[in-house]
Scaffold this active site. Sequence first.
Site, short mmCIF file in Angstrom:
data_model
loop_
_atom_site.label_atom_id
_atom_site.label_comp_id
_atom_site.label_asym_id
_atom_site.label_seq_id
_atom_site.Cartn_x
_atom_site.Cartn_y
_atom_site.Cartn_z
N PHE A 185 0.81 -1.23 0.00
CA PHE A 185 0.00 0.00 0.00
C PHE A 185 0.83 1.27 0.00
CE2 PHE A 185 0.79 -0.15 4.61
CZ PHE A 185 1.02 1.20 4.86
N LYS B 222 -0.94 -6.97 -9.40
CA LYS B 222 -1.93 -7.10 -8.31
C LYS B 222 -1.62 -5.99 -7.32
CE LYS B 222 -3.00 -8.39 -4.51
NZ LYS B 222 -3.47 -7.45 -3.47
N GLU C 95 -4.98 -3.94 -2.07
CA GLU C 95 -6.43 -3.68 -2.03
C GLU C 95 -6.74 -2.38 -1.28
OE1 GLU C 95 -4.69 -6.00 -0.65
OE2 GLU C 95 -5.52 -6.79 1.22
N SER D 37 5.02 -7.02 3.54
CA SER D 37 5.57 -7.34 4.86
C SER D 37 6.34 -8.66 4.82
CB SER D 37 4.42 -7.42 5.87
OG SER D 37 3.51 -8.42 5.43
N CYS E 261 9.72 1.44 3.72
CA CYS E 261 10.62 0.35 4.13
C CYS E 261 12.03 0.89 4.34
CB CYS E 261 10.61 -0.76 3.10
SG CYS E 261 11.28 -0.22 1.53
N GLU F 264 8.73 -3.80 13.26
CA GLU F 264 8.51 -2.68 12.35
C GLU F 264 7.28 -1.91 12.84
OE1 GLU F 264 7.41 -3.81 8.31
OE2 GLU F 264 8.59 -2.15 7.54
P1 NAD Z 1 1.27 -6.65 3.09
O1 NAD Z 1 2.28 -7.73 3.22
O2 NAD Z 1 0.14 -6.62 4.06
O3 NAD Z 1 0.58 -6.66 1.64
C1 NAD Z 1 1.37 -6.74 0.47
C2 NAD Z 1 0.56 -7.50 -0.59
O4 NAD Z 1 0.29 -8.80 -0.10
C3 NAD Z 1 -0.78 -6.84 -0.90
O5 NAD Z 1 -0.96 -6.82 -2.29
C4 NAD Z 1 -1.79 -7.74 -0.20
O6 NAD Z 1 -3.00 -7.85 -0.90
C5 NAD Z 1 -1.10 -9.09 -0.16
N1 NAD Z 1 -1.46 -9.89 1.02
C6 NAD Z 1 -1.86 -9.43 2.24
N2 NAD Z 1 -2.09 -10.47 3.07
C7 NAD Z 1 -1.82 -11.59 2.37
C8 NAD Z 1 -1.85 -12.98 2.70
N3 NAD Z 1 -2.20 -13.40 3.91
N4 NAD Z 1 -1.50 -13.87 1.75
C9 NAD Z 1 -1.13 -13.45 0.52
N5 NAD Z 1 -1.10 -12.15 0.16
C10 NAD Z 1 -1.42 -11.22 1.07
O7 NAD Z 1 2.09 -5.27 3.11
P2 NAD Z 1 1.50 -3.80 3.17
O8 NAD Z 1 0.94 -3.58 4.54
O9 NAD Z 1 0.66 -3.52 2.00
O10 NAD Z 1 2.83 -2.95 3.00
C11 NAD Z 1 3.66 -2.57 4.06
C12 NAD Z 1 4.82 -3.52 4.22
O11 NAD Z 1 5.55 -3.59 2.98
C13 NAD Z 1 5.83 -3.08 5.25
O12 NAD Z 1 6.24 -4.20 5.97
C14 NAD Z 1 6.96 -2.50 4.43
O13 NAD Z 1 8.23 -2.52 5.05
C15 NAD Z 1 6.93 -3.42 3.26
N6 NAD Z 1 7.59 -2.82 2.11
C16 NAD Z 1 8.82 -3.28 1.81
C17 NAD Z 1 9.53 -2.73 0.76
C18 NAD Z 1 10.90 -3.21 0.44
O14 NAD Z 1 11.45 -2.73 -0.53
N7 NAD Z 1 11.49 -4.12 1.20
C19 NAD Z 1 8.96 -1.70 0.01
C20 NAD Z 1 7.67 -1.24 0.33
C21 NAD Z 1 7.00 -1.83 1.41
#
Ligand code: NAD
Length: 490
Positions: A155, A179, A182, A232, A287, A381
């Site tokens: 997000f 994808k 959401e 994450s 991140c 985090e």
């Molecule tokens: P998230 O892991 O909740 O969601 C990421 C994606 O995974 C979304 O598209 C979501 O629909 C999907 N998802 C969510 N739950 C799922 C599940 N149980 N099974 C399969 N898919 C699922 O992450 P977020 O909250 O959208 O983003 C924030 C996180 O992203 C933070 O931890 C941040 O550090 C990380 N991030 C990392 C980087 C990097 O370069 N390392 C860059 C941007 C964000």
Amino acid sequence: MEVQTLKYPAIRNYVAGQSVESASTPTMDVFSPLSGQLISTLPLSNAAALDAAVQAAKAAFPSWSATPIKERVQIFYRYKTLLERDMKALADLVREENGKTYDEARAEVEKAIELTEFACSMPQLIQGEFLEVSKGVEARAERKPLGVVASIAPFNFPNMVPHWTIPNAIVLGNTMILKPSEQVPLSAVKIAELLKEAGLPDGVLNVVNGDKEIVEAICDHPDIQAVSFVGSTAIAKVVYIRATSNLKRCVALGGAKNHLMVLPDAHPEMTASNVAASMSGCAGQRCMAGSTMVGVGAIDGIVAKIVEEAKKIVVGKNLGSVISKEAKARIEQHITEAEAAGAKVLLDGRNAVVPGHEDGYYVGATVIDYVTPDMRIAQEEVFGPVLAIMRTNTLDEAIAIENANPYGNAAAVFTSSGSSARYVMDHANAGMIGVNIGVPVPREPFSFGGWNDSKFGACDITGKSSIEFWTQLKKTTTKWNPESRVNWMS
Ligand code: NAD
């Protein structure tokens, strides 16, 4: 009954160059974190909706991959000009769905342009190799696309993170399923529409909306060759294991806990403004955010200046909202717990309210001193505008704290000593290191990617390293002259 009109029309999937109804019926509400208002809905697509998109991408692949790369990049040159033309509208969209400030949203689109420019240089970067390996026998190696690939986004950067993958993967000849998160589905539709306007053939980029179900379907789909994921750590691990156990390539970027090591010889004003910006930019939802500072020795003066800087950060003005009500509650709970565990809250952003936006999800800039490594705020985090300061007597102790954390996205040192900087460069256990820089994002052509629990998979997601991820090498050995000298291999 009164029918509520939403600010944005209901989000639809984008398949084969058309906005389409998802095959599944459930929908989810989309709220603007700025105001807490319902602004749109999106379909929670199922495996059948994904399959329709994969079939479109599969149908587009033969022609797209056979198009010379110098022609493929022409579309992205045009696309870059459309990003520039629509900069304000794109930034407004990011702000609305994500909650960041306009300047931050605009910077995100500017970064998307830089990523597109890098993809336009791809013909120069992937020039193949050629050698006469024995008399009259020639060998060459060329980079070829993989086929249908997928990109799953988080997000926090609704426009930039999709651009980490779309331009490179597509210019290199792949067709793609995107994808989006959401929580922020508006920008993805706009990106697909602009690429169509730039001339991208139908089916080369498809957008499928949804949550867990669609991510699992991507990992399982037999016609998807490679999966990139940003999100994450917990989900990155699940996606990496599931995609690779289905014999796909995968690079999965996870969460982070980035340490800023501040030495007493650091430039006070520059360090204070860098540290404050690193922890609070994009409301700490990066991140690369420096969420943890390790002060080495006598640094009370610098801490005081950091608090001064952080006080200038005004919520609702130069500090945006966090993504959701749940995120606000989680961040505030971290602060409350740290305080209860004995840390000292120097600046408290709990219960922040922006007049006129009382239902928005805001947390003010927060600085907490005397955090200890065993506290939850030092380990997990937080993903909010919160700086947790730990204190040590030596740089080695600071390095030990940094090394002990399971993540490894970024680490930074603030100092005027070259040898101290070099020591941190050599000993920090992270993929991206900053010297007197609080957000050490490697700009193109360097690649973006952390270590340890911040990234699973061999390649980085952007820059030169991503070329390896999105392509495979074809090696051809040729002999035309029947008189040519052959050896046992030829
Ligand atoms: P998230 O892991 O909740 O969601 C990421 C994606 O995974 C979304 O598209 C979501 O629909 C999907 N998802 C969510 N739950 C799922 C599940 N149980 N099974 C399969 N898919 C699922 O992450 P977020 O909250 O959208 O983003 C924030 C996180 O992203 C933070 O931890 C941040 O550090 C990380 N991030 C990392 C980087 C990097 O370069 N390392 C860059 C941007 C964000």
